[in-house]
Design a protein around this motif. Sequence first.
Motif: not given
Lengths: 381, 312
Positions: A271-290
Amino acid sequence: MNAHIASRAGVRILARRVGEWWHGLSRFQQWGVLVPLVVLIYLLPVLNPPLLTTEPGTDFPIAMFNAARMALIAIGLNVVVGQAGLLDLGYVGFFAIGAYVAALLTSPDSALGVRYPWLVVVPVAMAVTMLSGVVLGAPTLRLRGDYLAIVTLGFGEIVRLLADNVEPLRGNRGFQQVAGPPGTHADGSPIFTQTGGTPWYWLVVTVIILVLVLVGNLERSRVGRAWVAIREDEDAAEIMGVPTVRFKILAFVMGAGVGGLSGALYAGQIGFVNNQKFDVVTSVLFLAAVVLGGAGNKVGVLLGAFVISYVPDRFQAVAEYKFLIFGLALIVLMVFRPQGLLGARQRLLARGRDAYRRLVGRPEQVVTKGPTPDSGRGVRT
Amino acid sequence: MTGDRGRTESTEDGVSPGGGIVAELGRMTGEERRAHEAEVAEAVAPDREIAVDVGDTLLEMRDVTVRFGGLVALDAVSFGIRRGEILGLIGPNGAGKTTCFNAMTGVYRPSQGQVLLEGRPLGRRARHQITRAGIARTFQNIRLFGEMTALENVVVGTDARHRTGAISALLRLPRLHREEREAVEKAMALLEFVGIADRAADRARNLPYGCQRRLEIARALATEPKLLCLDEPAAGFNPAEKEELMALIRRIRDDGYTVLLIEHDMRLVMGVTDRVVVLEFGRKIAEGRPAEVGEDPAVVAAYLGVPDDGVA
């Protein structure tokens, strides 16, 4: 050292046994296993099984929603990384674009001043992210390997910095009251709320099943074959008549669409969107899942996403060290099982099972056997 | 490997008594087998006009020059490949054979000169478009899609002629099913044609070396080429395997394809080609029938070294 080797062989044999057992079943038998399994998956947040539960630390249905959301992202990223073999370090960019489109079109804080219903917003969010996939892909997909990875890393950062600095995107203040799906209970209270994870979980699991069917359809066609051919040897693919740039862009667009969809789902649930959750580390976490689950293998990727999302929720004591733990796990995995937890190959022919039985007289070789000493001299792997 | 096959065959007996083409082949008598081979040949090359316009120029290299910086790898080379022939391209190491190949298939663009296919310049076409225009090739160092089965490798080749797009694939439209069915039939026929049908279900990387070479040829043929370019297909083969390969190349030509062959093995080149082009230091030094070229003093001096070695 001996114990090492033994356990390593044990894991491989187990994975192989399960794989062989599964591929040995008939279609009908497979459904017989799948349907109860899917029902069980749907029931998870309601059952809240004692050992599996993440409470009291995290609300179990919310934890399951987060795991499902991660699984959806992993499926999308798997199309790009696992199937087409394009290392994408900026996948969070697509996720962010999906979330921001949902916020801009539904939040009262948005400068656009519109409040479209969520069901309208989701396809728009997907269309915009797919378009951004073309915008990113068309100029950059002539690059290969490491170079492409760096450009995508840059893309993810650009999206984050835009969110930080472009005034209408509201930086850290963000957007409140992002809309969710419609529907109310009999007493008039909304079904989809920020605190109730269960309906969201069911929604995402349903979306996952749909996406799996569609992605599977692509996989078992000329498109999936082109992707795997590009992954295996891009030059050879092109010389065999595969329009590589077109299919790479298509992989990017498909991955981006799923990323945007999960972004819109995420924005709706929080219900809320700001600039906090979209850093490189999140990308890396996604990649780690794969990578953890087994790039290219859909079931493996689901498993990997579940582990990545669930472990920090379940074991709160170690949540702080999650990157350390995942990092170590990945290193160990790369040493002992580079193809990921489940490394079975994908099927690439529509009705391939029938074709192999009819024409060859035995099923195709599906299960990974690890490196074979007698494998060909010529093939580069 | 053997254990695996035993297992699948035992489950197979319960499912279908046929056991597929491979088992069927084993049961055939000589005559049935010949009839079946004719069928296979037909499936491999359905609309090839055999012996119709043999002799006219299919591909022409016109003053093709390829430079890498200051190095001239190919210096104004001109020759033609006639429809229906097997042309050998020979020369000592570093003579520019593979460069010539790469200029033809679009891997390098000629610095000067033109490559014409059926009289039309290939110009700046992308590599995949050149394949669709009708030039297919194999690689000196085998480059298969290792994780795919042999059958899938060949189906990728047939995809060059397919029109299924993302939408038809996503929604499983009828075109997808029609193309997939035809592709699998054709790919299987091609595997049979090159003699590795029994390995169709194996992953390419698990195939023995000889089968991998054959699979590359099947994959290239699947793109329905007018011209098939083989880059040292016999590398690493023993004499018996070379004999089989020569027979295969002849069968490919007899099926209506035109073949360009780069090869070091003089016995193979002299035994199978109709004409030979000899390169040395990027220049064409001779062209003609194998026997003539073998006696050409320039060729003997440049390449064959000892005269007796020539047609040995």
